[in-house]
Design an enzyme around this catalytic site. Sequence first.
Site, PDB file in Angstrom:
ATOM      1  CD  GLU A   1      -1.902   4.114   3.554  1.00  0.00           C
ATOM      2  OE1 GLU A   1      -3.073   4.418   3.815  1.00  0.00           O
ATOM      3  OE2 GLU A   1      -1.591   3.264   2.679  1.00  0.00           O
TER       4      GLU A   1
ATOM      5  CG  ASP B   1     -16.779   1.127 -36.203  1.00  0.00           C
ATOM      6  OD1 ASP B   1     -17.480   1.254 -37.227  1.00  0.00           O
ATOM      7  OD2 ASP B   1     -16.905   1.846 -35.196  1.00  0.00           O
TER       8      ASP B   1
ATOM      9  CG  HIS C   1      -2.065  -0.964   1.093  1.00  0.00           C
ATOM     10  ND1 HIS C   1      -3.022  -1.118   2.071  1.00  0.00           N
ATOM     11  CD2 HIS C   1      -2.420  -1.830   0.102  1.00  0.00           C
ATOM     12  CE1 HIS C   1      -3.899  -2.034   1.695  1.00  0.00           C
ATOM     13  NE2 HIS C   1      -3.553  -2.473   0.514  1.00  0.00           N
TER      14      HIS C   1
ATOM     15  CB  ALA D   1     -15.949  11.026 -30.782  1.00  0.00           C
TER      16      ALA D   1
ATOM     17  CD  GLU E   1     -13.159   3.702 -27.076  1.00  0.00           C
ATOM     18  OE1 GLU E   1     -13.327   4.125 -28.231  1.00  0.00           O
ATOM     19  OE2 GLU E   1     -12.060   3.418 -26.608  1.00  0.00           O
TER      20      GLU E   1
ATOM     21  CB  THR F   1     -19.388  -0.745 -32.232  1.00  0.00           C
ATOM     22  OG1 THR F   1     -20.372   0.266 -32.002  1.00  0.00           O
ATOM     23  CG2 THR F   1     -18.031  -0.085 -32.372  1.00  0.00           C
TER      24      THR F   1
END
Length: 371
Positions: A63, A211, A61, A165, A306, A207
């Site tokens: 710390e 794509d 960790h 986008a 996305e 998609t």
Amino acid sequence: MTAVNRLETDRRFMAAAIRLSHKHSGRTATNPSVGTLIVRDDGTGPMIVGSGVTAIGGRPHAEAEALAEAGALARGATAYVTLEPCAHHGRTPPCANALATAGVVRVVGAATDPDTRVSGKGYAILRQAGIEVVEGVLAEEAADQMAGYLIRSLKKRPQVILKIALSSDGMVGRSGEGQVAISGPLSRRMVHLMRAQSDAILVGIGTALADDPELTVRLDGLEGRSPVRIVLDRQLRLSPTSKLVQTASRVPVMVAAGIDADPARRMALEAASVKILATDSHEGRIALPEFLEDLAAMGIANLMVEGGPETARAFLDESLVDRIVLFHGVGEIGAGGIVSPLRNTDMPKDFRRLRVAGYCKDRFEEWVRKI
């Protein structure tokens, strides 16, 4: 030091600890990427004598890392931690005990850990040891950085980051043309950086078919940071010749499928190193809440969605989106364009705009919902 000056100092060093915590975002497994600074003042002003961030993989960790660097200089110092120090025993002592043993006299914390093994207990250990504890300094900023961990702890699902986008006329593509360049090269580099900080990236089968994306990180020096790639594909339509499947042995690919999917297609994809995730269905679609619970159980805390517009709308309709990132391009798509499922003028009412930026000619907006 006056109370006002001390608060200003606390905020300054906590801001530095939060910046440090970004170093290992997306690389600490199921643990959050926490930043810790050990600061002491011997009369000439505060000075950082130790710094640490959660190690890659989640251990040690932050710390422990900071205390190891500070050594004996930690005695009498102040520790700045972006998340409440852990209070539960494993193979190593809790970080709260480690801070007390090192002789730290003051701990300034940002976010409180919702983990029931920790929540409030870490600060209680410190106070019982006679250490001054200041809570909630830049808590909102720290929580934003580790939102994936907090949402996974509280809601038992990953943080869902929806990236869109859109063109100047509100389109996300053109029907039948596959990938259409909307944003500029700098914006695209920022998307790759977002991928590098995510545990998984998700697209719908529409998609994936239109794509043929690769969905990897393609930034110099960060190629090894590509996240798990997930396709929502209830009927297993993903082609074995797709870029996703062809690269599955190098970067993991998971396909969420219905129980009625073609066994032959399942076998073909599994032979190419694709992992098939059996999912529940609701009204002919993958049941997203249950699916996200399964992802959280696998340790996925940050899920980047996305594409495409139908998938985005499904997550929005189920109120499963926590962060929305919009990249506004300057060009128009016009006739035949695919309308964006969301614009900045019709944001869900419980989202607030967190930041705005310009990437060359593109405009960037980030919207978040309170955890």
